[in-house]
Write a protein that holds these residues in place. Sequence first.
Motif, PDB file in Angstrom:
ATOM      1  N   ASP A  79       0.794  -1.196  -0.092  1.00 55.41           N
ATOM      2  CA  ASP A  79       0.014   0.005   0.049  1.00 55.41           C
ATOM      3  C   ASP A  79       0.767   1.155  -0.038  1.00 55.41           C
ATOM      4  O   ASP A  79       1.997   1.066   0.119  1.00 55.41           O
ATOM      5  N   ALA A  80       0.311   2.450  -0.437  1.00 53.11           N
ATOM      6  CA  ALA A  80       0.928   3.674  -0.462  1.00 53.11           C
ATOM      7  C   ALA A  80       1.518   4.019   0.830  1.00 53.11           C
ATOM      8  O   ALA A  80       2.742   4.684   0.762  1.00 53.11           O
ATOM      9  N   SER A  81       1.382   3.729   1.875  1.00 57.37           N
ATOM     10  CA  SER A  81       1.715   4.112   3.266  1.00 57.37           C
ATOM     11  C   SER A  81       2.773   3.194   3.828  1.00 57.37           C
ATOM     12  O   SER A  81       3.515   3.299   4.892  1.00 57.37           O
ATOM     13  N   GLU A  82       3.264   2.102   2.881  1.00 55.54           N
ATOM     14  CA  GLU A  82       4.071   1.050   3.598  1.00 55.54           C
ATOM     15  C   GLU A  82       5.587   1.247   3.254  1.00 55.54           C
ATOM     16  O   GLU A  82       5.786   1.529   2.001  1.00 55.54           O
ATOM     17  N   VAL A  83       6.577   0.919   4.113  1.00 50.68           N
ATOM     18  CA  VAL A  83       7.932   1.281   3.783  1.00 50.68           C
ATOM     19  C   VAL A  83       8.717   0.318   4.479  1.00 50.68           C
ATOM     20  O   VAL A  83       8.161  -0.577   5.337  1.00 50.68           O
ATOM     21  N   MET A  84       9.814   0.211   4.283  1.00 52.55           N
ATOM     22  CA  MET A  84      11.232  -0.448   4.626  1.00 52.55           C
ATOM     23  C   MET A  84      11.812   0.471   5.559  1.00 52.55           C
ATOM     24  O   MET A  84      12.253   1.706   5.476  1.00 52.55           O
ATOM     25  N   ARG A  85      12.227  -0.231   6.730  1.00 56.84           N
ATOM     26  CA  ARG A  85      13.140   0.483   7.695  1.00 56.84           C
ATOM     27  C   ARG A  85      14.307  -0.373   8.314  1.00 56.84           C
ATOM     28  O   ARG A  85      14.192  -1.379   8.207  1.00 56.84           O
ATOM     29  N   VAL A  86      15.188   0.595   8.671  1.00 57.27           N
ATOM     30  CA  VAL A  86      16.580   0.101   9.240  1.00 57.27           C
ATOM     31  C   VAL A  86      16.791   0.670  10.713  1.00 57.27           C
ATOM     32  O   VAL A  86      16.545   1.784  10.815  1.00 57.27           O
ATOM     33  N   VAL A  93      17.183   4.465  11.930  1.00 56.67           N
ATOM     34  CA  VAL A  93      17.999   5.099  11.496  1.00 56.67           C
ATOM     35  C   VAL A  93      17.648   5.525  10.008  1.00 56.67           C
ATOM     36  O   VAL A  93      18.117   6.294   9.442  1.00 56.67           O
ATOM     37  N   TYR A  94      16.634   4.844   9.331  1.00 57.75           N
ATOM     38  CA  TYR A  94      16.381   5.140   7.882  1.00 57.75           C
ATOM     39  C   TYR A  94      14.782   4.606   7.908  1.00 57.75           C
ATOM     40  O   TYR A  94      14.677   3.519   8.234  1.00 57.75           O
ATOM     41  N   THR A  95      14.091   5.394   7.225  1.00 61.25           N
ATOM     42  CA  THR A  95      12.870   4.845   6.841  1.00 61.25           C
ATOM     43  C   THR A  95      12.616   5.243   5.207  1.00 61.25           C
ATOM     44  O   THR A  95      12.880   6.250   4.713  1.00 61.25           O
ATOM     45  N   SER A  96      12.434   4.484   4.286  1.00 52.15           N
ATOM     46  CA  SER A  96      12.194   4.444   2.857  1.00 52.15           C
ATOM     47  C   SER A  96      10.976   5.202   2.346  1.00 52.15           C
ATOM     48  O   SER A  96      10.165   5.497   3.422  1.00 52.15           O
ATOM     49  N   VAL A  97      11.008   5.776   1.501  1.00 51.82           N
ATOM     50  CA  VAL A  97       9.709   6.376   0.778  1.00 51.82           C
ATOM     51  C   VAL A  97       9.108   5.383   0.542  1.00 51.82           C
ATOM     52  O   VAL A  97       9.215   4.048   0.596  1.00 51.82           O
ATOM     53  N   SER A  98       7.716   5.624   0.251  1.00 51.55           N
ATOM     54  CA  SER A  98       6.703   4.535  -0.148  1.00 51.55           C
ATOM     55  C   SER A  98       7.283   3.489  -1.454  1.00 51.55           C
ATOM     56  O   SER A  98       7.891   3.920  -2.166  1.00 51.55           O
ATOM     57  N   ILE A  99       7.230   2.333  -1.306  1.00 52.17           N
ATOM     58  CA  ILE A  99       7.487   1.309  -1.881  1.00 52.17           C
ATOM     59  C   ILE A  99       6.313   0.496  -2.547  1.00 52.17           C
ATOM     60  O   ILE A  99       6.279  -0.424  -3.277  1.00 52.17           O
ATOM     61  N   ASN A 141       6.766  -2.067   7.799  1.00 54.38           N
ATOM     62  CA  ASN A 141       5.465  -1.783   8.305  1.00 54.38           C
ATOM     63  C   ASN A 141       4.230  -2.403   7.637  1.00 54.38           C
ATOM     64  O   ASN A 141       3.015  -1.918   7.780  1.00 54.38           O
ATOM     65  N   LEU A 142       4.427  -3.422   7.123  1.00 58.22           N
ATOM     66  CA  LEU A 142       3.361  -4.136   6.391  1.00 58.22           C
ATOM     67  C   LEU A 142       2.190  -4.360   7.345  1.00 58.22           C
ATOM     68  O   LEU A 142       2.471  -4.779   8.419  1.00 58.22           O
TER      69      LEU A 142
END
Length: 170
Positions: A79-86, A93-99, A141-142
Motif C-alpha cells: 500500500d502507499a503508506s508501507e515502507v522499509m525500515r533500518v 536510522v532510516y525509513t524508505s519512501v513508499s515502495i 510496516n506491512l
Amino acid sequence: ILKKIIYLLDEYLISSEVIPSGWTVNPSSTTSICGYLTTMLGGYNIFGTGAFATKTYNNPPPFFKVRIWFRFNKIDSWDASEVMRVYENGNLVYTSVSIAWDENMYTDSQCGDTFNEKSQTFSLEFSKNSGASLIIKLDTNLNQAAIDESWGFSHFAISVLRFDPTCLTC
C-alpha cells in the motif's frame, strides 16, 4: 584532520537455502527464489507483516559511522503508506519512501500474485548509536499476510568508519 579508515565487517551474497551465519529472522525461514530477483532471505509468502531480520556484531572495532548496502525486494501489493525500515541498536536510522505498487516504476510479476515486484539497492550511512555491540535490523510496516505483501533482501554488506589508531595528531 583525522584520517578515516573503512573497515568491512561482513559481506553476503545470499545464494543458498541456508540462512547466513549470525542472522536472526522472524519468521524462522530459509531463503527463497523469486524469478530474476535471485535468491533472497525472506521472500514471497515468508516475510510479511511483523517479519524482521537482525544481525548482531559483538565487539566490533571502535567506529563512528556505519555503512550498509543491500538489495531490497518488494513483492506483491504494498500500500502507499508501507515502507522499509533500518534500525541500529534499536534506534530507527532510516525509513524508505513508499515502495507501493506503481505500474510505471516496477518490473513485471515474478512470484506471488499478479502485482509487480521491485528490486532496489540501498546504500546508507549513519552515525553510531550507543552500545558495545552493533545490531542491525531490517523490517517493514506491512499490515497484511505474506501471501499478499512480502519482502526479502540479498547482497548485504556492512562497513564501519573508524579513525586511524596510529594517527593521534592527523
